[in-house]
Design a protein around this motif. Sequence first.
Motif, PDB file in Angstrom:
ATOM      1  N   LEU A  78       3.844 -31.601  36.094  1.00 21.50           N
ATOM      2  CA  LEU A  78       4.816 -30.904  36.932  1.00 21.50           C
ATOM      3  C   LEU A  78       4.169 -30.402  38.216  1.00 21.50           C
ATOM      4  O   LEU A  78       4.733 -30.524  39.303  1.00 21.50           O
ATOM      5  CB  LEU A  78       5.419 -29.717  36.163  1.00 21.50           C
ATOM      6  CG  LEU A  78       6.521 -30.037  35.148  1.00 21.50           C
ATOM      7  CD1 LEU A  78       6.867 -28.801  34.340  1.00 21.50           C
ATOM      8  CD2 LEU A  78       7.759 -30.564  35.854  1.00 21.50           C
ATOM      9  N   LYS A  79       2.985 -29.847  38.090  1.00 23.46           N
ATOM     10  CA  LYS A  79       2.276 -29.350  39.278  1.00 23.46           C
ATOM     11  C   LYS A  79       1.976 -30.492  40.241  1.00 23.46           C
ATOM     12  O   LYS A  79       2.115 -30.345  41.457  1.00 23.46           O
ATOM     13  CB  LYS A  79       0.989 -28.650  38.862  1.00 23.46           C
ATOM     14  CG  LYS A  79       1.205 -27.346  38.095  1.00 23.46           C
ATOM     15  CD  LYS A  79      -0.113 -26.811  37.558  1.00 23.46           C
ATOM     16  CE  LYS A  79       0.111 -25.601  36.658  1.00 23.46           C
ATOM     17  NZ  LYS A  79      -1.138 -25.152  36.000  1.00 23.46           N
ATOM     18  N   ALA A  80       1.557 -31.631  39.692  1.00 25.22           N
ATOM     19  CA  ALA A  80       1.219 -32.778  40.543  1.00 25.22           C
ATOM     20  C   ALA A  80       2.442 -33.240  41.340  1.00 25.22           C
ATOM     21  O   ALA A  80       2.351 -33.507  42.551  1.00 25.22           O
ATOM     22  CB  ALA A  80       0.674 -33.917  39.689  1.00 25.22           C
ATOM     23  N   ALA A 110      11.573 -27.323  34.067  1.00 27.59           N
ATOM     24  CA  ALA A 110      10.372 -26.531  33.796  1.00 27.59           C
ATOM     25  C   ALA A 110      10.740 -25.254  33.060  1.00 27.59           C
ATOM     26  O   ALA A 110      11.826 -24.692  33.242  1.00 27.59           O
ATOM     27  CB  ALA A 110       9.662 -26.198  35.110  1.00 27.59           C
ATOM     28  N   SER A 111       9.818 -24.792  32.244  1.00 24.27           N
ATOM     29  CA  SER A 111      10.006 -23.514  31.565  1.00 24.27           C
ATOM     30  C   SER A 111       9.845 -22.382  32.572  1.00 24.27           C
ATOM     31  O   SER A 111       9.420 -22.601  33.709  1.00 24.27           O
ATOM     32  CB  SER A 111       8.982 -23.358  30.440  1.00 24.27           C
ATOM     33  OG  SER A 111       7.674 -23.281  30.979  1.00 24.27           O
ATOM     34  N   GLN A 114       6.314 -22.131  33.751  1.00 29.67           N
ATOM     35  CA  GLN A 114       5.987 -23.241  34.635  1.00 29.67           C
ATOM     36  C   GLN A 114       6.612 -23.037  36.012  1.00 29.67           C
ATOM     37  O   GLN A 114       5.995 -23.332  37.032  1.00 29.67           O
ATOM     38  CB  GLN A 114       6.450 -24.560  34.029  1.00 29.67           C
ATOM     39  CG  GLN A 114       5.637 -24.997  32.814  1.00 29.67           C
ATOM     40  CD  GLN A 114       6.239 -26.212  32.126  1.00 29.67           C
ATOM     41  OE1 GLN A 114       7.456 -26.410  32.145  1.00 29.67           O
ATOM     42  NE2 GLN A 114       5.396 -27.035  31.516  1.00 29.67           N
ATOM     43  N   GLN A 115       7.860 -22.530  36.049  1.00 31.08           N
ATOM     44  CA  GLN A 115       8.506 -22.244  37.326  1.00 31.08           C
ATOM     45  C   GLN A 115       7.717 -21.202  38.113  1.00 31.08           C
ATOM     46  O   GLN A 115       7.549 -21.321  39.329  1.00 31.08           O
ATOM     47  CB  GLN A 115       9.940 -21.766  37.096  1.00 31.08           C
ATOM     48  CG  GLN A 115      10.878 -22.838  36.577  1.00 31.08           C
ATOM     49  CD  GLN A 115      12.288 -22.326  36.388  1.00 31.08           C
ATOM     50  OE1 GLN A 115      12.656 -21.281  36.916  1.00 31.08           O
ATOM     51  NE2 GLN A 115      13.091 -23.058  35.622  1.00 31.08           N
ATOM     52  N   ASP A 116       7.222 -20.179  37.408  1.00 25.53           N
ATOM     53  CA  ASP A 116       6.415 -19.154  38.085  1.00 25.53           C
ATOM     54  C   ASP A 116       5.161 -19.771  38.684  1.00 25.53           C
ATOM     55  O   ASP A 116       4.755 -19.418  39.802  1.00 25.53           O
ATOM     56  CB  ASP A 116       6.040 -18.044  37.095  1.00 25.53           C
ATOM     57  CG  ASP A 116       7.252 -17.240  36.641  1.00 25.53           C
ATOM     58  OD1 ASP A 116       8.281 -17.286  37.343  1.00 25.53           O
ATOM     59  OD2 ASP A 116       7.163 -16.590  35.584  1.00 25.53           O
ATOM     60  N   ASP A 117       4.540 -20.694  37.942  1.00 27.78           N
ATOM     61  CA  ASP A 117       3.332 -21.358  38.448  1.00 27.78           C
ATOM     62  C   ASP A 117       3.645 -22.177  39.695  1.00 27.78           C
ATOM     63  O   ASP A 117       2.870 -22.183  40.668  1.00 27.78           O
ATOM     64  CB  ASP A 117       2.732 -22.271  37.372  1.00 27.78           C
ATOM     65  CG  ASP A 117       2.089 -21.498  36.238  1.00 27.78           C
ATOM     66  OD1 ASP A 117       1.837 -20.297  36.414  1.00 27.78           O
ATOM     67  OD2 ASP A 117       1.852 -22.107  35.175  1.00 27.78           O
TER      68      ASP A 117
END
Length: 320
Positions: A78-80, A110-111, A114-117
Amino acid sequence: MHKTDRINTMMRYINNRQYFTIRELMTHFSVSRSTVIRDLNTIQELGMPLTASVGRDGGYAVLQNQLLPAVQFNSEELKALFVSFLATLNTQLPYLQNRNTLTEKLVAIASQSQQDDLLTLQELLVFDHTNPRNPKLTELTDYAPAQLKPLLNACLTTRQLVLTTATGAQTVWIRHVFSRQANWYVDAWNLTSHHFVQLAIDQLTAVAPVTQEKVLQPAAIATAIKRAQPQPNVKLTLNADAIQQWHNHPHPTAVLQYQDAFQQTAILECVLDPTNQQQLIDFSRWYLYLGAGARIIQAPTPLITLLKQTAQHLLTQLPQ
């Protein structure tokens, strides 16, 4: 590879094949036979229906008309994807006008953690086109020439096209489509005049495939290009610094010839029309961009003259 990642990859791998064997999976994923069997059992438990055939050449197949479970991305994937979207903000690229909806869908799966990240990454990362005073700015200002996407889509079917501009039409074979100094160009072989041309894509008014009766065999085009291709008249040597600059902004039609195993030195050869003033200007600017690590070994006299004039002009602009 982590088990979860391996199983997700394996599901996509076997779904793209009508038939596969355990040995194929062992070789492709570098795992043992027992691991493959355990993974296949897990995949079946997740809902992918497999059929097995016995015998010496036995293997597995996926039942037809069955759908894979929804694709799941891990946190790093997801980050990528999210960072890739950020890195191309405000950039002229085809197929990215729907990036707003793509980003929304990406964040939606995203959870919360994950959204916060992802939001934190958006605040931290500053790319060339990011607004440093407002890194949260998500308004897209992508603009690509109107004919860029039609041109690329047409090339997926045939690279022999009729390109129309305000001054007329040319029948060409497309060699490259490239971006230079925030503008898109097409590098093509004119099938009528038998020479390479470069056209600004924002000058194109229409793109159409060559009619079937006028399509040439690829071998005939390759032979014509080879017969008409002039010998390189520009030769540069590049050190490691210049090579890095080249990677940031490569020459659209020339490739590097590395001279050592560690790719710290290279030679670049290309053809420049000494009577084309715009080509001379563009190349001189690109050469200066490469920096002091690029050295001219051979070049047409008009290019050398232009570079000397540019260098003298730059010297006069320096403060005393």
